[in-house]
Design an enzyme around this catalytic site. Structure first.
Site, PDB file in Angstrom:
ATOM      1  N   SER A  56       3.661  -2.471  10.137  1.00 44.30           N
ATOM      2  CA  SER A  56       5.121  -2.562  10.291  1.00 44.30           C
ATOM      3  C   SER A  56       5.703  -3.910   9.858  1.00 44.30           C
ATOM      4  CB  SER A  56       5.529  -2.223  11.734  1.00 44.30           C
ATOM      5  OG  SER A  56       5.151  -0.892  12.043  1.00 44.30           O
ATOM      6  N   ASN A  98       0.879  -1.170   0.000  1.00 46.21           N
ATOM      7  CA  ASN A  98       0.000   0.000   0.000  1.00 46.21           C
ATOM      8  C   ASN A  98       0.914   1.217   0.000  1.00 46.21           C
ATOM      9  OD1 ASN A  98      -1.755   2.089   0.506  1.00 46.21           O
ATOM     10  ND2 ASN A  98      -2.352   1.402   2.568  1.00 46.21           N
ATOM     11  N   TRP A  99       0.982   1.872  -1.157  1.00 46.61           N
ATOM     12  CA  TRP A  99       1.903   3.008  -1.277  1.00 46.61           C
ATOM     13  C   TRP A  99       1.393   4.267  -0.577  1.00 46.61           C
ATOM     14  CZ3 TRP A  99       3.653   3.028  -7.170  1.00 46.61           C
ATOM     15  CH2 TRP A  99       4.569   1.987  -7.365  1.00 46.61           C
ATOM     16  N   LYS A 100       0.124   4.262  -0.176  1.00 46.31           N
ATOM     17  CA  LYS A 100      -0.487   5.453   0.441  1.00 46.31           C
ATOM     18  C   LYS A 100      -0.255   6.663  -0.486  1.00 46.31           C
ATOM     19  CE  LYS A 100      -0.103   3.168   4.825  1.00 46.31           C
ATOM     20  NZ  LYS A 100       0.053   3.238   6.272  1.00 46.31           N
ATOM     21  N   GLU A 102      -6.701   4.597   8.003  1.00 46.43           N
ATOM     22  CA  GLU A 102      -6.441   6.029   7.768  1.00 46.43           C
ATOM     23  C   GLU A 102      -7.670   6.701   7.162  1.00 46.43           C
ATOM     24  OE1 GLU A 102      -2.756   5.488   5.653  1.00 46.43           O
ATOM     25  OE2 GLU A 102      -1.805   4.880   7.533  1.00 46.43           O
ATOM     26  N   GLU A 136      -5.235  -5.079  10.464  1.00 40.69           N
ATOM     27  CA  GLU A 136      -4.179  -4.087  10.695  1.00 40.69           C
ATOM     28  C   GLU A 136      -4.427  -3.381  12.026  1.00 40.69           C
ATOM     29  OE1 GLU A 136      -2.295  -2.847   6.654  1.00 40.69           O
ATOM     30  OE2 GLU A 136      -3.892  -1.459   7.139  1.00 40.69           O
ATOM     31  N   GLY A 148       2.817   2.052  10.777  1.00 42.53           N
ATOM     32  CA  GLY A 148       3.799   3.129  10.635  1.00 42.53           C
ATOM     33  C   GLY A 148       4.546   3.453  11.913  1.00 42.53           C
ATOM     34  N   HIS A 159      -9.526   1.233   4.930  1.00 41.21           N
ATOM     35  CA  HIS A 159      -8.229   1.382   5.617  1.00 41.21           C
ATOM     36  C   HIS A 159      -8.418   2.275   6.846  1.00 41.21           C
ATOM     37  CE1 HIS A 159      -4.094   2.437   6.502  1.00 41.21           C
ATOM     38  NE2 HIS A 159      -3.759   1.346   5.844  1.00 41.21           N
ATOM     39  N   GLY A 217       2.886  -1.222   4.223  1.00 43.82           N
ATOM     40  CA  GLY A 217       2.942   0.200   3.920  1.00 43.82           C
ATOM     41  C   GLY A 217       4.361   0.640   3.615  1.00 43.82           C
ATOM     42  N   GLY A 218       5.018   1.231   4.615  1.00 46.71           N
ATOM     43  CA  GLY A 218       6.347   1.827   4.440  1.00 46.71           C
ATOM     44  C   GLY A 218       7.342   0.950   3.698  1.00 46.71           C
TER      45      GLY A 218
HETATM   46  P1  13P Z   1       3.146   0.169   7.643  1.00 44.14           P
HETATM   47  O1  13P Z   1       3.618  -1.114   6.998  1.00 44.14           O
HETATM   48  O2  13P Z   1       3.894   1.374   7.191  1.00 44.14           O
HETATM   49  O3  13P Z   1       3.048   0.030   9.125  1.00 44.14           O
HETATM   50  O4  13P Z   1       1.651   0.407   7.110  1.00 44.14           O
HETATM   51  C1  13P Z   1       0.725  -0.612   7.196  1.00 44.14           C
HETATM   52  C2  13P Z   1      -0.476  -0.219   6.420  1.00 44.14           C
HETATM   53  O5  13P Z   1      -1.190   0.689   6.781  1.00 44.14           O
HETATM   54  C3  13P Z   1      -0.758  -0.953   5.183  1.00 44.14           C
HETATM   55  O6  13P Z   1      -2.027  -0.660   4.701  1.00 44.14           O
END
Ligand code: 13P
Length: 252
Positions: free
Chosen positions: A212, A9-11, A96, A166, A172, A94, A233-234
């Site tokens: 993470s 997930n590149w956000k 967020e 999640e 993050g 998600h 994510g990251g």
């Molecule tokens: P991180 O891997 O950066 O913790 O993010 C997880 C995430 O929100 C994937 O959708």
């Protein structure tokens, strides 16, 4: 045997030129994996990444969509629009989006229904806050999210959904749920699915862990009995790092 899905997930990261470069770099690194590799990219990167991934085993997804077909919804994108350019996956609910954009269990349920109608593959996110976790409410919260989220689907549509557990406190933050903890919560999701839709569907449905995930912890997490891969994510922003997560079995 459930397949493994490793989804990035590149956000809100990567311009189209960066996205193209990334795909060119990662495609050969993941070419021989047996896992499903998915990258959920910003809307403006969809078309470019769909073109660049042609002839590769990488699938492309969006990170959100509207539940209506069309209408006066300035700034929104419909499932039909995503499908029309060849998008395969879409993240729904998600944390967020729940936190910053008023996404609720009810809008999530409408979006999941629409995504299935559009023949997109939804990655349906659930997860608890730190406060909910510390007050012992994790299972209750997750079960409610699962139950309401799936409530508008026919039973036969449920295993077209991929669930991503999640925990919000692990996103993050560098904090990962222990593999046992994540596995136990995912097991409780399967139990809830079994109660609602029967054990066949519960055994078939793919459930990912997110929060993470890194090359260093992927193997331990993905080797657990009920964790069918990850939503990353990251660590999905760097092609080499993400390829190591896809190829987690090879990481020493
Ligand atoms: P991180 O891997 O950066 O913790 O993010 C997880 C995430 O929100 C994937 O959708």
């Amino acid at each position: 045997m459930r397949k493994k899905i490793i989804a990035g997930n590149w956000k809100m990261y990567k311009l189209p030129n960066e996205a193209i470069k990334y795909i060119e770099e990662i495609a050969p690194m993941v070419a021989d994996t047996t896992h499903e590799v998915v990258l959920c990219v910003p809307y403006v990167d969809l078309f470019y990444t769909l073109l660049t991934t042609q002839g590769t085993n990488i699938k492309i997804g969006a990170q959100n969509m509207h539940y209506e077909t069309q209408g006066a919804y300035t700034g929104e994108i419909s499932g039909e629009m995503l499908k029309s350019i060849g998008t395969q996956y879409v993240i729904i609910g998600h944390s967020e989006r729940r936190q910053y954009y008023n996404e609720t269990d009810e809008t999530v349920s409408l979006k999941l229904k629409k995504a299935i109608e559009c023949e997109l593959k939804p990655i349906f996110c659930v997860g608890e806050t730190l406060e909910q976790r510390e007050s012992g409410k994790t299972e209750e919260i997750i079960k409610t999210q699962v139950k309401i989220g799936l409530s508008k689907l026919e039973k036969t549509q449920v295993n077209n959904i991929t669930i991503a557990y999640e925990p919000i406190w692990a996103i993050g933050t560098g904090k990962t749920a222990t593999a046992e903890d994540a596995n136990n919560t995912i097991k409780s999701i399967r139990t809830e699915i079994a109660n609602l839709y029967g054990s066949d569907i519960a055994n078939e449905i793919i459930i990912l862990y997110g929060g993470s995930v890194k090359p260093e912890n992927a193997k331990e997490l993905f080797n657990m009995s009920d964790i069918d891969g990850g939503l990353v994510g990251g660590a999905s922003l760097n092609a080499e790092e993400f390829s190591k997560i896809v190829n987690y079995l090879k990481v020493i």
